[in-house]
Structure formats: structure tokens, C-alpha cells
Design an enzyme around this catalytic site. Structure first.
Site, short mmCIF file in Angstrom:
data_model
loop_
_atom_site.label_atom_id
_atom_site.label_comp_id
_atom_site.label_asym_id
_atom_site.label_seq_id
_atom_site.Cartn_x
_atom_site.Cartn_y
_atom_site.Cartn_z
N LYS A 110 0.81 -1.22 0.00
CA LYS A 110 0.00 0.00 0.00
C LYS A 110 0.84 1.27 0.00
O LYS A 110 0.41 2.30 -0.50
CB LYS A 110 -0.97 0.02 1.19
CG LYS A 110 -2.15 -0.92 1.02
CD LYS A 110 -3.30 -0.51 1.93
CE LYS A 110 -4.48 -1.45 1.81
NZ LYS A 110 -5.52 -1.16 2.80
N LYS A 193 -7.99 -10.47 -8.09
CA LYS A 193 -9.10 -10.64 -7.16
C LYS A 193 -10.24 -9.68 -7.53
O LYS A 193 -9.98 -8.56 -7.96
CB LYS A 193 -8.58 -10.27 -5.75
CG LYS A 193 -9.04 -11.20 -4.65
CD LYS A 193 -8.32 -10.84 -3.36
CE LYS A 193 -9.32 -10.70 -2.25
NZ LYS A 193 -8.72 -10.51 -0.93
N LYS A 196 -13.28 -3.77 -5.25
CA LYS A 196 -14.02 -2.52 -5.46
C LYS A 196 -13.14 -1.44 -6.04
O LYS A 196 -13.63 -0.42 -6.50
CB LYS A 196 -14.72 -2.05 -4.18
CG LYS A 196 -13.87 -2.05 -2.95
CD LYS A 196 -14.76 -2.06 -1.70
CE LYS A 196 -14.11 -2.89 -0.61
NZ LYS A 196 -15.05 -3.50 0.31
#
Ligand code: TRP
Length: 332
Positions: A110, A193, A196
Site C-alpha cells: 500500500k 481478485k 471494489k
């Protein structure tokens, strides 16, 4: 068995969250004492829009209830309503080691190339996650593959805290691997995967999609020209086909082999409509409940407040033990 798990309240639920986590949560409600929460404190480790965060937290609450989480069976709340999460995190910051956190792959992913610009919260994220579960003496934590490392860290923190203070303040939580922890992939790319954050809405089925949208997304899902094989080996090199079979099996609560037994030799012209019908039949009632609840702010807030009060009561003695173990005169 005391189960604790959290989910980030970043907007809407999709089929990947539903089949990967939520279906298991719904089952666990009947197997043990469950505390489920919206990880809104974790959300601020990345840049957020405040209005979106509160809307997302309520929307996710509505989606969880629509999916079958029953606030009379499980405690359902948002982290920010239980200040003990943040308090315990600070206490655990004294135990967690920089070196441990430096090894966390989620932080590396991240923060990317911009480590210097990452928030302290992103770095300390796994310590808050440890506080989330240790606060309640969780025995079992259902987590996906990507969160296993964080659970290991929670165990390391608990063990070191107990050793350093010469107490048995914390229980070491075990991972809980559900039977149907399906890993659902993007409809556009069988190696990514379902997420969203994927820019293409065609890559995922949202719990808010209506029947037409669901059917269209499945019709357009990427596949290959081959018919379905007789055995799972035949899907090894066909990630998109395998994903659709996995979705079918998870929705039908059956094995992937059983799906192949039914559809072997048939092409996607036959399989996709069957999958669309099944998906709509499972998600339509969820969608209906979701639509009815999602704008009822006062009902949702009442549920979260009630859940938070109960959770705070469960955590209070454990938090008090942690203060005491460290010699802190907290008055708790
Ligand atoms: N980090 C988890 C995720 O992104 C969410 C989470 C926060 C969680 N606290 C937790 C999961 C405690 C399990 C237990 O999926």
C-alpha cells in the site's frame, strides 16, 4: 469459541466479499459468540473523504444485515464507537516492534514507492488490528489469505505482552478457515481478485446491482471457447472458466466437481445463463433488503450504537487488565 472479525467500510459490498467473508460470518453466528465490526478506524490509514466514510460505514452495515448478519445474534458495530480499540492500540504500540511491522507485506504494497509519504496509521495498521481481536480475547479470527500475516502479528504481540508483563492478559487467537472461503476473481481477469478498486465495474457484481446488471456482467464475463471439462484438472490453465465454476459452486453451496458433473461438455452459452439465474436468485433477496435499509440512517445508527455498547462491555475488563499489567494508573 469467540469470533472477532472486521471489514473495511469502503463503499459497497460485492460478490467477492459476500462469498469470501460474509457467508462465513453468517454461518458463524450460530456456532459461537461473534463480534463483527466495520473497520472505520483502519480506513483513515489512507486518504479518505469524511462524508464518504460515514456514508460507506452505514452502507456496509446495511449490506451486512441484508446478507444475513443478525444484530440480535452477533454484535455488529463500528470501531470508532468503541474507543477501547484505539486505547488498546496505544498500549500495544509499546510491545510491537518496528522490525515486525517493516516485514508486513500489506504496508509494502500500500505504501509502494512512497514510503516516506505513507501515514503512521498505515504503518501501525496491524497493531490496531491486533487490538481489535485481543480486546475481546477472541479465540478465532476468520481471515482471508491476505490477512494471515496480520493475525500472526497479533499472536506475536499478545505473546510478547504476556511475557514482558508476566501476566496472562491476552488469549492467542487462532485463524478460522471456513469451508466456503471462496476466492472470487475479477470477471475480466481471472488472475486478479474481484475488487471494489478495479476501475471497470464490469469486473465485479455488486450487491446493489439489479437482475439485469447481474445478467449482463455474467454474459460479458471473459471466458474461453472450450466446453467445461469433466474434472478439475481441466480447469488448471483456465483461470476465467475456473472462476465462474467457483462462483457457481459457492452460490449453490456445492463442490466445484459437482458443478462440472452437471455441466461437463457444455459451453459457456449454456453455463452462463444458468450462472446468471443462480446469482440473481441468491442476490435478489439480499438486494431487496439492502435497498429497504440503506437510507434508514436512524435505524442503522441505532443498531451500531447498541452493538458498540455491548462490545464495550465485553472489552472493558480486558482493557483494564492491560492497563494494570503495564502499571498504568488508569482508573479503569
Ligand atoms: N484488515 C482487515 C481487512 O482489510 C480488516 C480488519 C480490521 C480485521 N481489523 C480486523 C479483520 C480484525 C479481522 C480481525 O480485511
Amino acid at each position: 469459541m469467540r469470533v472477532v472479525s472486521g471489514i473495511q467500510p469502503t463503499g459497497n459490498l460485492h460478490l467477492g466479499n459476500y462469498l469470501g467473508a460474509i457467508v462465513n460470518w453468517v454461518k458463524m453466528q450460530d456456532e459461537g459468540e461473534c463480534l463483527f465490526f466495520l473497520a472505520d478506524l483502519h480506513a483513515i490509514s489512507m486518504p479518505i473523504d469524511p462524508a464518504e466514510l460515514s456514508a460507506g460505514t452505514r452502507e456496509m452495515t446495511a449490506a451486512l444485515i441484508a446478507s444475513g448478519i443478525d444484530p440480535d445474534k452477533a454484535l455488529l458495530f463500528n470501531q470508532a464507537r468503541v474507543p477501547a480499540h484505539a486505547e488498546l492500540q496505544w498500549l500495544l504500540n509499546g510491545t510491537a516492534r518496528m522490525g515486525w511491522l517493516n516485514r508486513m507485506t500489506q504496508f509494502k504494497d500500500k505504501s509502494g514507492k512512497n514510503r516516506e509519504g505513507a501515514s503512521i496509521a498505515l504503518f501501525a495498521y496491524p497493531v490496531l488490528q491486533a487490538a481489535d481481536v485481543l480486546l475481546y480475547n477472541a479465540t478465532h479470527v476468520p481471515v482471508g489469505e491476505d490477512q494471515k500475516q496480520h493475525l500472526e502479528l497479533a499472536r506475536d504481540i499478545a505473546e510478547k505482552f504476556n511475557t514482558d508483563t508476566g501476566t496472562e492478559t491476552f488469549v492467542l487467537p487462532e485463524p478460522y478457515i471456513g469451508e466456503t472461503a471462496a476466492r472470487i476473481m475479477s470477471l475480466r481477469d481471472g488472475s486478479a481478485k474481484m475488487s471494489k478498486s478495479d476501475p471497470s465495474d464490469m469486473s465485479r457484481i455488486n450487491l446493489s446491482d439489479d437482475a439485469d446488471a447481474i445478467a449482463k456482467k455474467i454474459r460479458k464475463a471473459r471466458t474461453d471457447p472450450e466446453p467445461l471439462p469433466e474434472t478439475m484438472d481441466g480447469l488448471a490453465e483456465r483461470p476465467e472458466a475456473r472462476n465462474l465454476v467457483a462462483i457457481y459452486a459457492a452460490l449453490a453451496e456445492t463442490s466445484q466437481q459437482a458443478v462440472l458433473d452437471e455441466f461437463a461438455g457444455k459451453g459457456f452459452g449454456d453455463f452462463k445463463p444458468a450462472l446468471a439465474d443462480l446469482t440473481v436468485s441468491v442476490l435478489a433477496p439480499v438486494n431487496e433488503r439492502f435497498v429497504a435499509l440503506k437510507n434508514d440512517t436512524s435505524a442503522l445508527d441505532a443498531i451500531l450504537t447498541r452493538g458498540a455498547e455491548k462490545a464495550a462491555a465485553v472489552g472493558a475488563p480486558i482493557l483494564a487488565d492491560a492497563y494494570r499489567a503495564l502499571g498504568l494508573l488508569s482508573g479503569r
